[in-house]
Motif scaffolding. Sequence first.
Motif, short mmCIF file in Angstrom:
data_model
loop_
_atom_site.label_atom_id
_atom_site.label_comp_id
_atom_site.label_asym_id
_atom_site.label_seq_id
_atom_site.Cartn_x
_atom_site.Cartn_y
_atom_site.Cartn_z
N ALA A 178 0.83 -1.21 0.00
CA ALA A 178 0.00 0.00 0.00
C ALA A 178 0.86 1.25 0.00
N TRP A 179 1.91 1.23 0.79
CA TRP A 179 2.82 2.38 0.88
C TRP A 179 3.47 2.68 -0.47
N LYS A 180 3.81 1.61 -1.21
CA LYS A 180 4.45 1.79 -2.51
C LYS A 180 3.45 1.94 -3.66
N GLY A 181 2.16 1.79 -3.37
CA GLY A 181 1.15 1.94 -4.42
C GLY A 181 1.09 0.76 -5.36
N ARG A 182 1.37 -0.43 -4.87
CA ARG A 182 1.31 -1.64 -5.69
C ARG A 182 -0.13 -2.15 -5.70
N THR A 183 -0.96 -1.54 -6.49
CA THR A 183 -2.40 -1.75 -6.42
C THR A 183 -2.80 -3.20 -6.72
N ARG A 184 -2.21 -3.81 -7.72
CA ARG A 184 -2.58 -5.18 -8.07
C ARG A 184 -2.21 -6.16 -6.95
N ILE A 185 -1.08 -5.94 -6.34
CA ILE A 185 -0.68 -6.80 -5.22
C ILE A 185 -1.56 -6.54 -4.00
N VAL A 186 -1.93 -5.29 -3.80
CA VAL A 186 -2.85 -4.97 -2.71
C VAL A 186 -4.15 -5.74 -2.89
N ALA A 187 -4.70 -5.73 -4.09
CA ALA A 187 -5.94 -6.46 -4.36
C ALA A 187 -5.76 -7.96 -4.12
N LEU A 188 -4.60 -8.48 -4.51
CA LEU A 188 -4.31 -9.90 -4.29
C LEU A 188 -4.25 -10.23 -2.81
N GLY A 190 0.58 2.74 14.67
CA GLY A 190 -0.87 2.74 14.70
C GLY A 190 -1.51 3.00 13.35
N ARG A 191 -0.78 2.75 12.28
CA ARG A 191 -1.29 3.05 10.94
C ARG A 191 -1.67 1.77 10.22
N SER A 192 -2.82 1.82 9.58
CA SER A 192 -3.28 0.70 8.78
C SER A 192 -2.74 0.84 7.36
N PRO A 193 -2.87 -0.19 6.53
CA PRO A 193 -2.41 -0.08 5.15
C PRO A 193 -3.02 1.09 4.38
N VAL A 194 -4.30 1.34 4.58
CA VAL A 194 -4.93 2.44 3.84
C VAL A 194 -4.39 3.79 4.30
N ASP A 195 -3.97 3.90 5.57
CA ASP A 195 -3.35 5.13 6.03
C ASP A 195 -2.07 5.42 5.25
N LEU A 196 -1.26 4.38 5.05
CA LEU A 196 0.00 4.56 4.34
C LEU A 196 -0.24 4.90 2.87
N ALA A 197 -1.23 4.26 2.27
CA ALA A 197 -1.55 4.56 0.88
C ALA A 197 -2.03 6.00 0.74
N ALA A 198 -2.85 6.46 1.68
CA ALA A 198 -3.36 7.83 1.63
C ALA A 198 -2.26 8.85 1.83
N ALA A 199 -1.36 8.58 2.77
CA ALA A 199 -0.25 9.50 3.03
C ALA A 199 0.67 9.62 1.83
N SER A 200 0.75 8.56 1.03
CA SER A 200 1.60 8.58 -0.16
C SER A 200 0.86 9.05 -1.41
N GLY A 201 -0.44 9.25 -1.29
CA GLY A 201 -1.21 9.77 -2.42
C GLY A 201 -1.48 8.77 -3.52
N HIS A 202 -1.55 7.50 -3.19
CA HIS A 202 -1.82 6.47 -4.19
C HIS A 202 -3.34 6.29 -4.32
N VAL A 203 -3.91 7.01 -5.26
CA VAL A 203 -5.36 7.10 -5.39
C VAL A 203 -6.00 5.74 -5.64
N LYS A 204 -5.49 5.00 -6.61
CA LYS A 204 -6.10 3.72 -6.96
C LYS A 204 -5.97 2.71 -5.82
N THR A 205 -4.86 2.73 -5.15
CA THR A 205 -4.65 1.81 -4.02
C THR A 205 -5.63 2.13 -2.89
N VAL A 206 -5.79 3.42 -2.61
CA VAL A 206 -6.75 3.83 -1.58
C VAL A 206 -8.15 3.37 -1.96
N ALA A 207 -8.52 3.54 -3.21
CA ALA A 207 -9.86 3.14 -3.66
C ALA A 207 -10.08 1.64 -3.47
#
Length: 278
Positions: free
Chosen positions: A37-47, A63-80
């Motif tokens: 999630a932090w790196k924005g690997r959307t396909r692997i996140v879905a897997l 105290g951060r969840s995967p979606v927190d890290l994706a949001a902080a990095s601005g990975h729109v598709k991963t967050v979605a």
Amino acid sequence: MIAAAEGVENAARVLLDAGADALVYDLLGNTALHLAAWKGRTRIVALLVARAPGSPYRYNRDGRSPVDLAAASGHVKTVAVLMDATKARRPSTRVLQEAAAFGHARTVQVLLDRGIDPDTREDGAHGRTALHWASQGGHERVVRQLLAAGADANAQVNDETEGPDTALYIAAGKGQLPVVRALLRSGADSETPCTGGRLALHIAAMFDHPAVVAELLLYGADSTAIDATGFTPLDHARQRRRDQVLRVMVRGNAGARLRTRRAIKERRTRRGLHIPRR
């Protein structure tokens, strides 16, 4: 974890098929999903979400969840992907703050579109809202997004480590003029007492932000207001030798209005405060 972080989907799939535990975590408490999630690997996140449905609800040592890290990095598709996978129970109360703090406007919009309350607070009822973080960072576009979504322009922080500060107070102290202007136009109250009983005008004068001082005065900020120490904004500017702020106040005809000796003396007398010598 390496396959997830580096985006090697085939390797990640082979490892999972061979029985690799997707919930194993590193020394910082990050699982493979955190790293992907932090790196924005959307396909692997879905897997990973498909193979380990509980993984979005794991928290690292911060105290951060995967979606927190994706949001902080601005990975729109991963967050979605992560938000859509956790509709029944959201894994975080800070995801919007993470995106707002770093000025990721597209991510903020994705979160708002998926029903995240713009006034959600960190750590329950007392922490900062996304508007506080966006204002501190000077992210005008995000501030406007949040206000348009109904964020409370006058919400105050209320926890043990920070005073009852508003977004306007925070932005004024940081000299974030476009944000200050956006907040004022949306009805932010410049007269709300914050840390130390100070108003936004006090903090702008203290930290030498003349343009912000001028904007606050334009919107009717009370220059005669005194803080918990008995000082007006002009007192703070004089004490710290903020010459540009002083010129703005005098040029804006603030001097006569706000230095009316009788009004200020009466306020201090009512509160039993010492009148500092000039």
